[in-house]
Design an enzyme around this catalytic site. Structure first.
Site, short mmCIF file in Angstrom:
data_model
loop_
_atom_site.label_atom_id
_atom_site.label_comp_id
_atom_site.label_asym_id
_atom_site.label_seq_id
_atom_site.Cartn_x
_atom_site.Cartn_y
_atom_site.Cartn_z
N CYS A 1 46.20 54.47 23.67
CA CYS A 1 47.14 54.79 24.75
C CYS A 1 47.97 53.44 25.29
O CYS A 1 49.10 53.84 25.31
CB CYS A 1 46.38 55.29 26.11
SG CYS A 1 44.82 54.20 26.52
N GLN B 1 45.31 49.36 34.06
CA GLN B 1 44.77 50.63 33.22
C GLN B 1 43.91 51.53 34.09
O GLN B 1 42.96 50.97 34.71
CB GLN B 1 44.05 50.25 31.92
CG GLN B 1 44.96 49.59 31.01
CD GLN B 1 44.26 49.34 29.59
OE1 GLN B 1 44.44 48.27 28.98
NE2 GLN B 1 43.91 50.31 28.85
N LYS C 1 43.37 46.04 19.75
CA LYS C 1 44.07 47.12 19.34
C LYS C 1 45.56 47.26 19.55
O LYS C 1 46.49 47.36 18.61
CB LYS C 1 43.41 48.20 20.28
CG LYS C 1 41.99 48.89 19.74
CD LYS C 1 41.58 50.12 20.83
CE LYS C 1 40.32 50.35 20.13
NZ LYS C 1 39.63 51.37 21.17
N HIS D 1 48.46 54.43 33.00
CA HIS D 1 48.39 53.16 32.80
C HIS D 1 49.92 52.61 32.95
O HIS D 1 50.92 53.17 33.04
CB HIS D 1 48.28 52.86 31.22
CG HIS D 1 46.83 52.98 30.90
ND1 HIS D 1 45.68 53.50 31.70
CD2 HIS D 1 46.26 53.06 29.54
CE1 HIS D 1 44.75 53.68 31.01
NE2 HIS D 1 44.88 53.58 29.80
#
Lengths: 365, 365
Positions: free
Chosen positions: B151, B178, B235, B264
């Protein structure tokens, strides 16, 4: 712990703790003023040596903080009356707004007080030093009135000082996670009231802030200039440049409020002046003044605002080479590092920093 | 609004809305799975065309999301049984964990399904495209299985794409804010439970996260490697590099949880490949796909997670030259810019991105 050598709390504040020292707090009923009184109470300062001033609206019979119970007196309007009220006072801590601070300075200096102010009134005034004692104590030399920086600037300057001294600093990119209490008690009450309302499914409307603060984050509420920077960001840049005596220092901040009651956090990405190993950066920070390392990767224990709340140190953790660090030297040396830091902005970010300054000024007299 | 030209929502999802298209959602009862069903319900997809699979623990009589009420079936353990269950399905959306995703891929491909997966199972698998449709739709070409990125990577890639196309990107420094729902429904419940307890003065103990999440911020809870980066940060770096086909792209993230239920946020400081005027950067972002500009300096109205919650666009605001921008060209052109961006990470950050991919794959068949 963070205090090194002769910087133990008792020693650091010895001049304030002396039985002969008389203090005044202007804005004693506000969030920072109360924290000043709390630190004085912890130092064992007796109530008879502390005078608490507030605006006429906030003045009331008494204020009680820890062992201190003090009458709260309205600050006089007239300069001469302020001078009279401060006549036997050694140290005035300003914990009110900039307009009040401007009224206090002249009479305080006239009667020979040390005046340490937390407002923005004098921070960019060339005749008034702007000081973080861990960073530029030399600027205190001979001063009567001293400005304590913005809370975000204090946090950033204290956390970075060991790196600046050891390696120099080329650029700082910082994103803040700022507690609502930077906007005072009303903001904490608003956060709690809104949080309850949201949890209960009731409608909420912002009052202190332009946005809902419960379960939300938003750009710092200060005014935004034509270039898109808010006042909090401008303060960080201008104050750090002044503290470092580096008018061209590269600092790129983004200031954001988060639903935290107290203690500010910052994600810092820094480019050092020369390449360093992570071990050297860690060693420098560990030896730094006013810093406590919280950096356990295995247990994932790092600085948090809750961990910093009520404490007096700057918590420093997540010390690492930036994910995109350019290796320049042997063994993986680089200029590119990142940190995550927190401090209680009412303590080190305001009350404690001002009292550190006051104690040093008094000790030097 | 953010949709441009032929990217209107109805047009974009036309292949999914077709009466002949049959869909399956694996992990239908989780936070992302429910959001997939909500979008399908909004598209007018009838229940008879959607199959909801969950782990045996979460399977139950039915799930109801919007106008859709579906039986929830346990995903078979056996590969052959999964193939049978997907036999008449055109599109499978994976909204479960990586282990489940790995079980689904082979049988889904065997029966000719399009399989779009939200887990991390295939994101770095060279045989599986990793796609944000606004950024690298060309990578979808001929694929059966496609991975939807993390995300935070989707948010960053979508927000930066107009700048990457127009000016190139040299370096990105990003700090995230987040929402807890990135960790699923249990995390939202934990935030609400802890918030109530703190407000009522009751003791609290973390369960889903290693730290208290109410009125606190903390480093992303994912595992931290020996270099001090957590998995979420890794990531972002690895996925963006793959999406951009730029294995050396400089990205320095710090990932932090905040007490927000969903959506987020990111504070982005970017160095462009060539100098640009703020007006040009703003124009590029305004014309960008999937982006909605929220940037009113006078009213101090900028992106917030509450404003982004439930929406399908990436909100972009606080567009400005970085506070320390180095002017390089005429009229104040510089490479140094900053942004603040938000998106609902369950929608564009997961469910919507996966459905966009699925719709494009179906339309190309």
């Amino acid at each position: 712990m963070s205090d090194h050598g002769d910087r133990s709390p008792a020693r650091e504040f010895a001049a304030l703790a002396r039985g002969s020292t008389r203090l005044a707090v202007v804005g004693a009923t506000g969030a920072v003023g109360r924290e000043v009184l709390a630190i004085l109470a912890d130092l064992g300062v007796e109530g008879g040596r502390v005078r608490a001033f507030a605006s006429s609206v906030d003045s009331g019979p008494t204020i009680r903080v820890g062992s201190l119970e003090l009458p709260v007196v309205a600050l006089p309007e007239d300069s001469g009356e302020i001078a009279t009220a401060l006549n036997d006072v050694d140290v005035v801590i300003g914990a009110a707004d900039a307009v009040t601070a401007a009224r206090v300075r002249e009479p305080a200096e006239r009667v020979g007080c040390v005046f340490v102010d937390n407002s923005s009134a004098f921070r960019l005034d060339p005749s008034v030093p702007l000081v973080v004692p861990e960073v530029n104590p030399e600027d205190l030399d001979g001063a009567c009135t001293v400005a304590s920086p913005n809370c975000s600037a204090i946090l950033l300057a204290t956390a970075l000082e060991p790196l600046r001294r050891s390696f120099g600093i080329e650029r700082v990119v910082v994103a803040t996670y700022q507690a609502v209490s930077g906007a005072g008690f009303a903001a904490i009450a608003e956060l709690e009231r809104q949080s309850r309302a949201v949890l209960d499914g009731h409608p909420v409307r912002p009052s202190v802030f332009p946005e809902l603060c419960a379960f939300n984050v938003f750009a710092h509420e200060s005014e935004v200039d034509g270039d898109g920077h808010n006042v909090e960001e401008r303060k960080i840049v201008e104050e750090i440049r002044r503290i470092w005596r580096a008018p061209d220092a590269r600092i790129a901040p983004t200031c954001v409020r988060v639903p935290v009651r107290r203690a500010h956090s910052q994600a810092i990405t820094v480019e050092l002046g020369r390449p360093a190993l992570e071990a050297d950066v860690r060693a420098a920070l560990t030896a730094g003044q006013g810093i406590e390392i919280v950096d356990d990767r295995d247990e994932r224990r790092f600085p948090t605002p809750l961990r910093a709340s009520g404490g007096d140190t700057v918590l420093v953790g997540r010390i690492r080479r930036a994910a995109d660090a350019r290796v320049e030297g042997g063994g993986g040396a680089t200029r590119d590092f990142a940190l995550f830091v927190c401090t209680d902005q009412l303590r080190k970010g305001a009350a404690r920093n001002a009292l550190q300054i006051a104690a040093r000024l008094l000790a030097a007299r």
